[in-house]
Design an enzyme around this catalytic site. Structure first.
Site, mmCIF file in Angstrom:
data_model
loop_
_atom_site.group_PDB
_atom_site.id
_atom_site.type_symbol
_atom_site.label_atom_id
_atom_site.label_comp_id
_atom_site.label_asym_id
_atom_site.label_seq_id
_atom_site.Cartn_x
_atom_site.Cartn_y
_atom_site.Cartn_z
ATOM 1 N N ARG A 62 -1.762 -10.311 84.409
ATOM 2 C CA ARG A 62 -3.182 -9.916 84.347
ATOM 3 C C ARG A 62 -3.322 -8.588 83.600
ATOM 4 O O ARG A 62 -4.357 -8.278 83.028
ATOM 5 C CB ARG A 62 -3.792 -9.850 85.752
ATOM 6 C CG ARG A 62 -5.235 -9.403 85.771
ATOM 7 C CD ARG A 62 -6.019 -9.924 86.981
ATOM 8 N NE ARG A 62 -5.319 -9.813 88.241
ATOM 9 C CZ ARG A 62 -5.151 -8.683 88.921
ATOM 10 N NH1 ARG A 62 -5.633 -7.550 88.455
ATOM 11 N NH2 ARG A 62 -4.491 -8.666 90.061
ATOM 12 N N TYR A 115 -26.635 -12.725 71.042
ATOM 13 C CA TYR A 115 -26.228 -13.987 71.668
ATOM 14 C C TYR A 115 -26.898 -14.091 73.044
ATOM 15 O O TYR A 115 -26.977 -13.093 73.779
ATOM 16 C CB TYR A 115 -24.697 -13.989 71.785
ATOM 17 C CG TYR A 115 -24.153 -15.020 72.714
ATOM 18 C CD1 TYR A 115 -24.409 -16.369 72.510
ATOM 19 C CD2 TYR A 115 -23.383 -14.659 73.816
ATOM 20 C CE1 TYR A 115 -23.915 -17.323 73.378
ATOM 21 C CE2 TYR A 115 -22.877 -15.606 74.689
ATOM 22 C CZ TYR A 115 -23.159 -16.932 74.464
ATOM 23 O OH TYR A 115 -22.677 -17.881 75.322
ATOM 24 N N ASP A 191 -20.464 -6.964 67.710
ATOM 25 C CA ASP A 191 -19.966 -8.312 67.947
ATOM 26 C C ASP A 191 -19.826 -8.976 66.578
ATOM 27 O O ASP A 191 -20.822 -9.271 65.915
ATOM 28 C CB ASP A 191 -20.948 -9.068 68.857
ATOM 29 C CG ASP A 191 -20.483 -10.483 69.188
ATOM 30 O OD1 ASP A 191 -19.707 -11.052 68.402
ATOM 31 O OD2 ASP A 191 -20.917 -11.017 70.224
ATOM 32 N N LYS A 216 -14.488 -19.070 68.788
ATOM 33 C CA LYS A 216 -15.174 -19.570 67.604
ATOM 34 C C LYS A 216 -14.204 -19.611 66.411
ATOM 35 O O LYS A 216 -13.268 -20.367 66.417
ATOM 36 C CB LYS A 216 -16.411 -18.712 67.352
ATOM 37 C CG LYS A 216 -17.284 -18.526 68.611
ATOM 38 C CD LYS A 216 -17.783 -19.852 69.093
ATOM 39 C CE LYS A 216 -18.722 -19.864 70.283
ATOM 40 N NZ LYS A 216 -18.651 -18.902 71.323
HETATM 41 C C1 PLP Z 1 -22.063 -13.989 68.854
HETATM 42 C C2 PLP Z 1 -21.412 -14.432 70.123
HETATM 43 N N1 PLP Z 1 -20.826 -13.516 70.913
HETATM 44 C C3 PLP Z 1 -20.244 -13.850 72.065
HETATM 45 C C4 PLP Z 1 -20.227 -15.163 72.511
HETATM 46 C C5 PLP Z 1 -19.610 -15.493 73.825
HETATM 47 O O1 PLP Z 1 -18.350 -16.049 73.642
HETATM 48 P P1 PLP Z 1 -17.609 -16.976 74.715
HETATM 49 O O2 PLP Z 1 -18.368 -18.266 74.757
HETATM 50 O O3 PLP Z 1 -16.232 -17.093 74.179
HETATM 51 O O4 PLP Z 1 -17.675 -16.266 76.024
HETATM 52 C C6 PLP Z 1 -20.806 -16.153 71.714
HETATM 53 C C7 PLP Z 1 -20.811 -17.550 72.154
HETATM 54 O O5 PLP Z 1 -21.458 -18.405 71.581
HETATM 55 C C8 PLP Z 1 -21.418 -15.770 70.489
HETATM 56 O O6 PLP Z 1 -22.021 -16.676 69.693
#
Ligand code: PLP
Length: 400
Positions: A62, A115, A191, A216
């Site tokens: 962890r 998001y 992000d 992704k």
């Molecule tokens: C821009 C963005 N950031 C963060 C996330 C969250 O990622 P996760 O689904 O791996 O938790 C997403 C998910 O679609 C996203 O599109």
């Protein structure tokens, strides 16, 4: 002699393909997967050296695992960061970063275009925990116009943004925003999921932290969840020693290995995603049923100039504004190759309807304030044959 990547002197593709190889005792080209929860010690003296930081080692997975560490180091190299810490999902990384900021007891600044899960975390966790939150705008990508400077002047724990943003593909000028944040001593977290490190490196443009949903483009095959945060040693130190192990959303070694495998082809995939998305954006933007296509590669996109300056390709994501809810849904139902689904960055092209899917939980007013109209469709353009994708879109548009 084996190639030993030494950071920045190798090109992106070389760093992505060779990662951290060369550290394996058996000289395996592909890293081993350390499927273990704990580690043993030959003596208490070794315990003291490892726990005292005099010797690199692992105690419990962890808090650290060799395969996960390879992924963190490879990502740090690809983003130009000193350090990285991996998480079990993008939301694991985002929640850890935001909770690390919460300890400062200062207001949080967020770009309005985020998001939906990040916004959900803000509204359902940060605000109920007592945080003060302010959303700022970046009209035409510029930090000088949407009230950011005034908010920075009042002091903040940090500014968190996405560029390109999900799902409306807003672009923010990263160099200008980072310079403004630095003036007021406010850390900037970006992000970078939509661009991936193959197309954009926010740390090089002045950001303090970069976050990815590795689910992704990094993983790239739609078969896992993962996340990562990159930055300087001091910032990552707290995430590694406090938030990641204590919140517990750490990455599994198997998924770290799969993401490392995905990263080897990241640059090629991003180029192919960008080419196909550019083709579909042009086809869609010329059709009478389409009000607007949000794609930073189109000259009419308000952030086009900034995107060309700060990105090395305009990516595989676009969104399409149809005149009505019904037209959007009919378009989606008529697609044959491009499937309906909420994720993105996979080899398979996907479409989602934010008003019915990712943003269903928000009121129509909130959605409208975010530019998410009832007729908006988000598309993750995959790696299928460009001609087939073009035909699929043209046939779905016909008669709308
Ligand atoms: C821009 C963005 N950031 C963060 C996330 C969250 O990622 P996760 O689904 O791996 O938790 C997403 C998910 O679609 C996203 O599109």
């Amino acid at each position: 002699m084996a190639i030993e990547p030494r950071g920045e002197e190798w090109g992106f593709e070389t760093r992505a393909v060779h990662g951290e190889e060369g550290n394996d005792p058996y000289r395996a080209l592909t890293p081993p997967i350390y499927m273990t929860s704990t580690y043993t010690f030959p003596s208490m003296e070794t315990v003291d050296r490892v726990t005292g930081g005099k010797e690199e080692g692992f105690v419990y997975s962890r808090a650290g695992n060799p395969t996960v560490r390879q992924f963190e180091r490879t990502m740090a190299r690809l983003e130009g960061g000193e350090e990285g810490v991996a998480f079990s999902s993008g939301m694991g990384a985002i929640s850890a970063v935001l909770l690390s900021w919460a300890k400062k007891g200062r207001p949080f600044l967020f770009s309005r275009h985020l998001y939906s899960g990040t916004r959900h975390f803000i509204e359902s966790m940060l605000i109920p925990l007592g945080a003060t939150v302010r959303y700022v705008s970046f009209p035409e990508g510029a930090p000088s116009k949407g009230g950011l400077e005034e908010a920075l002047r009042e002091g903040a724990a940090g500014l968190f943004l996405e560029t390109p943003s999900n799902p409306t593909l807003e672009i923010v000028d990263l160099s200008a925003t980072a310079a403004l944040c630095r003036t007021y001593g406010v850390p900037l977290a970006v992000d970078n999921t939509f661009a991936s490190p193959a197309l954009q490196n926010p740390l090089a443009l002045g950001a303090d932290l970069v976050i990815h949903s590795a689910t992704k483009y990094l993983g790239g095959h739609g078969d896992l969840l993962g996340g990562v945060a990159l930055g300087d040693r001091q910032t990552i130190g707290s995430l590694r020693t406090v938030e990641a192990p204590l919140l517990g959303a750490t990455l599994s070694p198997m998924n770290a290995w799969l993401i490392l495998r995905g990263i080897k082809t990241l640059a090629l995939r991003m180029e192919a995603h960008s080419q196909r998305a550019s083709l579909l954006a042009r086809i869609l933007s010329g059709h009478r049923a389409v009000v607007r296509v949000h794609y930073p590669g189109l000259a009419e996109h308000p952030g086009h100039g900034i995107a060309l300056r700060q990105m090395r390709g305009t990516g595989g994501m676009l969104s399409i504004q149809f005149a009505s809810f019904e037209a959007a849904r009919r378009f989606m139902d008529r697609l044959r190759i491009i499937r309906i689904g909420v994720s993105l960055g996979d080899p398979a092209s996907l479409v989602e309807h934010p008003a019915s899917m990712s943003h269903r939980g928000w009121s129509r007013e909130v959605r409208q304030s975010l530019g998410i109209e009832e007729g908006l469709v988000r598309m993750s353009v995959g790696l299928e044959s460009p001609d087939d994708l073009a035909r699929d879109v043209e046939e779905a548009l016909a008669g709308l």
